[in-house]
Design a protein around this motif. Structure first.
Motif, mmCIF file in Angstrom:
data_model
loop_
_atom_site.group_PDB
_atom_site.id
_atom_site.type_symbol
_atom_site.label_atom_id
_atom_site.label_comp_id
_atom_site.label_asym_id
_atom_site.label_seq_id
_atom_site.Cartn_x
_atom_site.Cartn_y
_atom_site.Cartn_z
ATOM 1 N N GLN A 130 0.869 -1.182 0.000
ATOM 2 C CA GLN A 130 0.000 0.000 0.000
ATOM 3 C C GLN A 130 0.900 1.224 0.000
ATOM 4 O O GLN A 130 1.977 1.211 0.613
ATOM 5 C CB GLN A 130 -0.873 0.010 1.251
ATOM 6 C CG GLN A 130 -1.859 -1.139 1.294
ATOM 7 C CD GLN A 130 -2.384 -1.380 2.697
ATOM 8 O OE1 GLN A 130 -2.340 -0.504 3.541
ATOM 9 N NE2 GLN A 130 -2.867 -2.584 2.942
ATOM 10 N N SER A 131 0.412 2.271 -0.655
ATOM 11 C CA SER A 131 1.256 3.463 -0.759
ATOM 12 C C SER A 131 1.567 4.035 0.629
ATOM 13 O O SER A 131 2.659 4.552 0.869
ATOM 14 C CB SER A 131 0.605 4.503 -1.664
ATOM 15 O OG SER A 131 -0.712 4.699 -1.268
ATOM 16 N N ALA A 132 0.610 3.927 1.562
ATOM 17 C CA ALA A 132 0.855 4.453 2.912
ATOM 18 C C ALA A 132 2.025 3.726 3.572
ATOM 19 O O ALA A 132 2.853 4.335 4.254
ATOM 20 C CB ALA A 132 -0.407 4.301 3.758
ATOM 21 N N ILE A 133 2.087 2.420 3.362
ATOM 22 C CA ILE A 133 3.190 1.641 3.952
ATOM 23 C C ILE A 133 4.512 2.050 3.305
ATOM 24 O O ILE A 133 5.532 2.254 3.987
ATOM 25 C CB ILE A 133 2.947 0.116 3.764
ATOM 26 C CG1 ILE A 133 1.700 -0.314 4.542
ATOM 27 C CG2 ILE A 133 4.162 -0.688 4.199
ATOM 28 C CD1 ILE A 133 1.290 -1.758 4.328
ATOM 29 N N GLU A 134 4.463 2.197 1.985
ATOM 30 C CA GLU A 134 5.690 2.582 1.278
ATOM 31 C C GLU A 134 6.188 3.950 1.745
ATOM 32 O O GLU A 134 7.383 4.155 1.938
ATOM 33 C CB GLU A 134 5.446 2.594 -0.235
ATOM 34 C CG GLU A 134 5.295 1.210 -0.857
ATOM 35 C CD GLU A 134 6.535 0.331 -0.630
ATOM 36 O OE1 GLU A 134 7.652 0.873 -0.592
ATOM 37 O OE2 GLU A 134 6.370 -0.887 -0.472
ATOM 38 N N ARG A 135 5.231 4.893 1.915
ATOM 39 C CA ARG A 135 5.614 6.243 2.371
ATOM 40 C C ARG A 135 6.255 6.185 3.759
ATOM 41 O O ARG A 135 7.268 6.814 4.027
ATOM 42 C CB ARG A 135 4.381 7.152 2.422
ATOM 43 C CG ARG A 135 4.030 7.820 1.085
ATOM 44 C CD ARG A 135 3.128 9.031 1.293
ATOM 45 N NE ARG A 135 1.917 8.737 2.028
ATOM 46 C CZ ARG A 135 0.805 8.221 1.496
ATOM 47 N NH1 ARG A 135 0.762 7.951 0.199
ATOM 48 N NH2 ARG A 135 -0.261 7.983 2.232
ATOM 49 N N ARG A 136 5.641 5.383 4.614
ATOM 50 C CA ARG A 136 6.146 5.271 5.988
ATOM 51 C C ARG A 136 7.556 4.674 5.988
ATOM 52 O O ARG A 136 8.428 5.114 6.741
ATOM 53 C CB ARG A 136 5.183 4.388 6.803
ATOM 54 C CG ARG A 136 5.504 4.321 8.268
ATOM 55 C CD ARG A 136 5.195 5.628 8.967
ATOM 56 N NE ARG A 136 5.548 5.571 10.385
ATOM 57 C CZ ARG A 136 6.242 6.494 11.017
ATOM 58 N NH1 ARG A 136 6.658 7.565 10.386
ATOM 59 N NH2 ARG A 136 6.517 6.385 12.292
ATOM 60 N N ARG A 137 7.752 3.700 5.150
ATOM 61 C CA ARG A 137 9.090 3.084 5.059
ATOM 62 C C ARG A 137 10.116 4.114 4.600
ATOM 63 O O ARG A 137 11.234 4.170 5.116
ATOM 64 C CB ARG A 137 9.058 1.891 4.088
ATOM 65 C CG ARG A 137 8.301 0.676 4.608
ATOM 66 C CD ARG A 137 8.375 -0.476 3.612
ATOM 67 N NE ARG A 137 9.730 -0.982 3.499
ATOM 68 C CZ ARG A 137 10.258 -1.913 4.296
ATOM 69 N NH1 ARG A 137 9.524 -2.459 5.235
ATOM 70 N NH2 ARG A 137 11.502 -2.310 4.141
ATOM 71 N N GLU A 138 9.679 4.926 3.643
ATOM 72 C CA GLU A 138 10.594 5.949 3.120
ATOM 73 C C GLU A 138 10.969 6.932 4.235
ATOM 74 O O GLU A 138 12.141 7.271 4.420
ATOM 75 C CB GLU A 138 9.913 6.669 1.960
ATOM 76 C CG GLU A 138 10.913 7.252 0.973
ATOM 77 C CD GLU A 138 10.179 7.929 -0.177
ATOM 78 O OE1 GLU A 138 9.130 7.411 -0.619
ATOM 79 O OE2 GLU A 138 10.664 8.990 -0.598
ATOM 80 N N GLN A 139 9.925 7.352 5.002
ATOM 81 C CA GLN A 139 10.174 8.281 6.116
ATOM 82 C C GLN A 139 11.159 7.687 7.124
ATOM 83 O O GLN A 139 11.967 8.389 7.731
ATOM 84 C CB GLN A 139 8.864 8.584 6.858
ATOM 85 C CG GLN A 139 7.946 9.535 6.119
ATOM 86 C CD GLN A 139 6.518 9.494 6.702
ATOM 87 O OE1 GLN A 139 6.242 8.794 7.675
ATOM 88 N NE2 GLN A 139 5.613 10.233 6.088
#
Ligand code: SF4
Ligand code: SF4
Length: 171
Positions: A130-139
């Protein structure tokens, strides 16, 4: 009623030639099972009960397993706590896997199992990216999750007939 053929299947599956592994009903598995602990309020007095499942499986008490609430078979989350704590080194989750497979063969698995299987078939993952998970990983400075090979997983699942089981239970 004891089903001797079922009992033999469980024993063959579990014991092989190792006859010293009989369960002596100490209940260490149930006492330490996290699912048992959280299901006491709505599922019997002990909650989900791996000890009872093992007893019924080893005795061939098929009806008590397959005619009961789906939680009886599908409650186990395969955390392996019971396997590690059983003083008889019984591989409880192996027996539960056999029971789950029998339940699927009979077409009696609960719908959420087929829905979960379809998710894995379609995405090659139980929890799709999910994009939210990907964003969080990036952060957090974590690398992106490598995309699984959906074709490879689908080939494997088709090989064991999982695709037809999923189709039969769609809708
Ligand atoms: S399966 Fe193992 S831990 Fe569970 S009741 Fe039997 S002997 Fe005890
Ligand atoms: S593997 Fe299953 S039965 Fe064993 S402790 Fe974990 S949830 Fe309970």
């Amino acid at each position: 009623m004891i089903d001797f053929e079922f009992r033999k299947q469980v024993m063959d599956y579990h014991m092989g030639s190792d006859i010293i592994k009989y369960c002596y009903q100490c209940s260490r598995c149930t006492d330490n099972c996290p699912v048992s602990n959280v299901s006491k309020d709505f599922y019997g007095t002990t909650g989900y009960d791996p000890r009872l499942n093992i007893l019924n499986a080893l005795l061939g008490n098929k009806d008590a397993i397959f005619s009961a609430d789906p939680l009886t078979i599908w409650g186990c989350t395969v955390c392996d706590t019971c396997n590690e704590l059983c003083p008889q080194n019984i591989e409880l989750t192996e027996i539960f896997t056999f029971l789950k497979n029998e339940s699927v063969k009979k077409g009696e698995a609960p719908n959420f199992i087929y829905r979960q299987a379809k998710t894995i078939f379609d995405n090659a993952k139980a929890i799709p990216s999910q994009s939210a998970i990907e964003r969080r990983r990036e952060q957090l400075g974590l690398p992106s999750v490598i995309k699984p090979d959906v074709n490879e997983i689908q080939t494997l699942l088709k090989n064991i007939g999982a695709d037809s089981k999923i189709k039969q239970n769609e809708g």
